[in-house]
Design a protein around this motif. Structure first.
Motif, mmCIF file in Angstrom:
data_model
loop_
_atom_site.group_PDB
_atom_site.id
_atom_site.type_symbol
_atom_site.label_atom_id
_atom_site.label_comp_id
_atom_site.label_asym_id
_atom_site.label_seq_id
_atom_site.Cartn_x
_atom_site.Cartn_y
_atom_site.Cartn_z
ATOM 1 N N LEU A 108 0.800 -1.228 0.000
ATOM 2 C CA LEU A 108 0.000 0.000 0.000
ATOM 3 C C LEU A 108 0.830 1.273 0.000
ATOM 4 O O LEU A 108 0.273 2.376 0.015
ATOM 5 N N TRP A 109 2.142 1.146 -0.037
ATOM 6 C CA TRP A 109 2.992 2.339 0.014
ATOM 7 C C TRP A 109 3.070 2.986 -1.359
ATOM 8 O O TRP A 109 2.939 2.324 -2.400
ATOM 9 N N THR A 113 8.695 4.213 -2.376
ATOM 10 C CA THR A 113 8.882 3.981 -0.940
ATOM 11 C C THR A 113 8.499 2.536 -0.619
ATOM 12 O O THR A 113 7.791 1.882 -1.380
ATOM 13 N N ALA A 114 8.967 2.067 0.505
ATOM 14 C CA ALA A 114 8.669 0.710 0.964
ATOM 15 C C ALA A 114 8.855 0.661 2.465
ATOM 16 O O ALA A 114 9.638 1.442 3.028
ATOM 17 N N PRO A 115 8.152 -0.247 3.143
ATOM 18 C CA PRO A 115 8.220 -0.238 4.609
ATOM 19 C C PRO A 115 9.565 -0.645 5.179
ATOM 20 O O PRO A 115 9.945 -0.172 6.256
ATOM 21 N N TRP A 116 10.314 -1.510 4.482
ATOM 22 C CA TRP A 116 11.516 -2.096 5.088
ATOM 23 C C TRP A 116 12.799 -1.526 4.521
ATOM 24 O O TRP A 116 13.857 -2.128 4.621
ATOM 25 N N GLN A 117 12.713 -0.346 3.934
ATOM 26 C CA GLN A 117 13.916 0.371 3.511
ATOM 27 C C GLN A 117 13.672 1.868 3.659
ATOM 28 O O GLN A 117 12.561 2.351 3.479
ATOM 29 N N THR A 130 10.182 4.582 11.224
ATOM 30 C CA THR A 130 10.946 5.836 11.214
ATOM 31 C C THR A 130 10.419 6.807 12.264
ATOM 32 O O THR A 130 11.192 7.469 12.965
ATOM 33 N N ALA A 131 9.084 6.883 12.375
ATOM 34 C CA ALA A 131 8.482 7.776 13.367
ATOM 35 C C ALA A 131 8.182 7.067 14.670
ATOM 36 O O ALA A 131 8.215 7.670 15.742
ATOM 37 N N ASP A 132 7.901 5.753 14.581
ATOM 38 C CA ASP A 132 7.371 5.031 15.734
ATOM 39 C C ASP A 132 8.001 3.648 15.823
ATOM 40 O O ASP A 132 7.493 2.706 15.266
ATOM 41 N N ASN A 133 9.109 3.445 16.530
ATOM 42 C CA ASN A 133 9.809 4.398 17.370
ATOM 43 C C ASN A 133 11.309 4.361 17.079
ATOM 44 O O ASN A 133 12.101 4.956 17.772
ATOM 45 N N LYS A 134 11.687 3.624 16.003
ATOM 46 C CA LYS A 134 13.109 3.440 15.723
ATOM 47 C C LYS A 134 13.800 4.762 15.442
ATOM 48 O O LYS A 134 14.929 5.006 15.892
ATOM 49 N N ALA A 435 0.290 3.382 9.450
ATOM 50 C CA ALA A 435 -0.349 3.403 8.137
ATOM 51 C C ALA A 435 0.721 3.298 7.052
ATOM 52 O O ALA A 435 1.918 3.407 7.332
ATOM 53 N N PRO A 436 0.314 3.079 5.796
ATOM 54 C CA PRO A 436 1.296 3.149 4.722
ATOM 55 C C PRO A 436 1.936 4.538 4.664
ATOM 56 O O PRO A 436 1.327 5.542 5.052
ATOM 57 N N ASP A 437 3.173 4.581 4.205
ATOM 58 C CA ASP A 437 3.924 5.837 4.019
ATOM 59 C C ASP A 437 4.314 6.508 5.335
ATOM 60 O O ASP A 437 4.454 7.735 5.407
#
Length: 483
Positions: A108-109, A113-117, A130-134, A435-437
């Protein structure tokens, strides 16, 4: 004379350089690449590895002694306790972070973009966590390293850090771990980073969080699905019954209707802090409804000073593959977000009695757990200390929230460990966490590094501590050190 290499300004510059050099993105990219979805049973090993193989070596290199703690709840991920003790007479800070993330929602990104990079586009750093929480705990660790470098390997205070790997599923075992290891976690002050700022361009502190209690309303008629023409009008439609149950709790414009759902009266001190706070209004924010929620209050008062009841899940039949049948079962999942003073622990009993009075005895009430609401007194000297430090580092005023609108496990530190709690968030409301993105803003990362470095530096300067910031025993020892 103090060397320019051993100054607050130098520590802040080292932290800022950490981002400009690309080192921050490299480290964050490595952490984001680790698929630590706490809802996914297939990621159990990754949750353990993030603590042992990712965070522990970094912390040990910064002079921490580390140990993995078994989760007090069987089958739940471990926790990591790291401590760096410079002197028994020095004040001790406890910090916290979590390395687990929500589902990646990989398909859904947006393009590129992608969730794991990690990817950077238009000032946004994309990736799950990236924001929550790493991203947020990576900022604090980088700032800590900058201060240690500027101070030639010393902080001037003791620091303990606790990391968990199940915050996104309600932090199971965290409260129990804090009780079990209360002595090891003993500290004078608490500071961590999670959640959003008030707005992307406003540095923010918050002093606690609204509580949450999640409950499920269920009505199963036992009839199964039945043809709506052959049986309509003579058998119970559970979706209709639950709709009426919900409408007895909250109005069509989000106003709470029952006293046991409503907040305690808002103090003028809290109202003054939140009344004029800007909420939303940016192009990337959702559209606000001025007529939603409790009437007569500002947006800030509604979000930070009030209770709200939200439906987060609703099911009966299907709206995708529609069939002409009365559903046999309907259910909804609700969340009560609440401020201190709400009788949330008796919510199940209050709901049961209310529905019984309405003749809705067949509606089942299933309370699925929650967190207590917490709020540090805004006049506490620790709040002023952090606010002045962050303001000095960033050259702009700091917004202070009595509590976050959302919910984090602050009660573990405020109630169980009895610490004054301040949170310095390094994200913003439209970061799309969960959420995505999901993303961080580069501007907030750069400010976060500067703010955290300045704060860690100031904690090593006893002369800056105001009276009453530390427990009495620490005040006495600190006075001795200053003499």
């Amino acid at each position: 004379m103090t060397s320019s290499a051993h100054t607050r300004e130098h520590a802040i510059e080292l932290a800022a350089q950490h981002y400009r050099s690309g080192a921050f993105l490299d480290i964050l990219g490595r952490r984001v690449a680790q698929r630590t979805e706490s809802q996914n049973p297939e990621c159990a090993a990754a949750l353990h590895d993030y603590l042992r193989d990712e965070l522990q070596p970094v912390l040990q290199a910064l002079g921490f002694t580390c140990r993995l703690l078994d989760n007090p709840l069987a089958g739940k991920p471990p926790l990591l306790l790291a401590e760096r003790i410079e002197g028994a007479s020095l004040p001790t800070l406890l910090s916290y972070g979590h390395g687990d993330v929500t589902s990646g929602q990989d398909d859904l990104w947006q393009d590129g973009t992608a969730p794991w990079q990690v990817s950077v586009k238009d000032g946004r750093i994309y990736g799950r966590g990236t924001a929550d929480n790493k991203g947020q705990h990576s900022i604090n660790l980088a700032a800590l390293e900058a201060v240690l470098q500027a101070r030639a390997g010393k902080l001037g205070f003791n620091l303990k850090m606790l990391f968990e790997m199940s915050e996104e599923v309600g932090s199971p075992g965290l409260e129990e771990a804090c009780r079990e290891h209360a002595q090891a976690l003993a500290a004078d002050l608490f500071l961590a980073s999670d959640g959003p700022r008030v707005r992307h361009d406003l540095p923010t502190l918050f002093l606690g969080s609204r509580g949450v209690c999640q409950f499920r309303l269920v009505l199963d008629t036992g009839n199964g699905s039945r043809h709506s023409g052959n049986w309509g009008g003579i058998i119970t439609n559970p979706a209709i019954v639950l709709s009426h149950a919900l409408s007895s709790l909250v109005s069509a414009n989000g106003q709470l209707l029952l006293d046991f759902l409503k907040p305690a009266p808002m103090s003028e001190a809290v109202a003054k802090l939140v009344r004029e706070l800007p909420v939303g209004g940016e192009s990337f924010d959702p559209q606000l409804d001025p007529n939603w929620g409790e009437p007569g209050l500002s947006t800030g008062e509604k979000l930070f000073g009030c209770n709200t009841l939200e439906v987060v899940g609703l099911s009966a039949g299907s709206t995708v593959k529609v069939i002409g049948a009365i559903p046999g079962r309907a259910e909804m999942v609700c969340q009560l977000r609440f401020v201190p003073g709400t009788d949330w622990q008796n919510l199940a009993g209050h709901l049961r009695a209310h529905f019984d009075r309405l003749g809705l005895q067949d509606v089942q009430v299933q309370v699925e757990g929650g967190y207590a609401a917490t709020r540090l007194d805004p006049s506490h000297p620790w709040v002023g200390f952090v606010s002045r430090s962050v303001g000095a580092s960033l050259g702009q005023p700091v917004s202070i929230l009595p509590n976050l609108g959302g919910t984090i496990p602050n009660h573990c530190f405020a109630d169980v460990l009895g610490l004054p709690t301040v949170w310095l968030p390094h994200s913003y409301p439209s970061c799309k966490q969960h959420a995505p993105d999901e993303h961080l803003l580069e501007s907030i990362v750069e400010q976060g590094l500067r703010a955290a470095a300045g704060l860690f530096w100031d904690l090593g300067e006893p002369a800056l501590y105001p009276a009453g910031m530390l427990p009495a025993r620490r005040e006495e020892r600190l006075a001795t050190l200053q003499d």
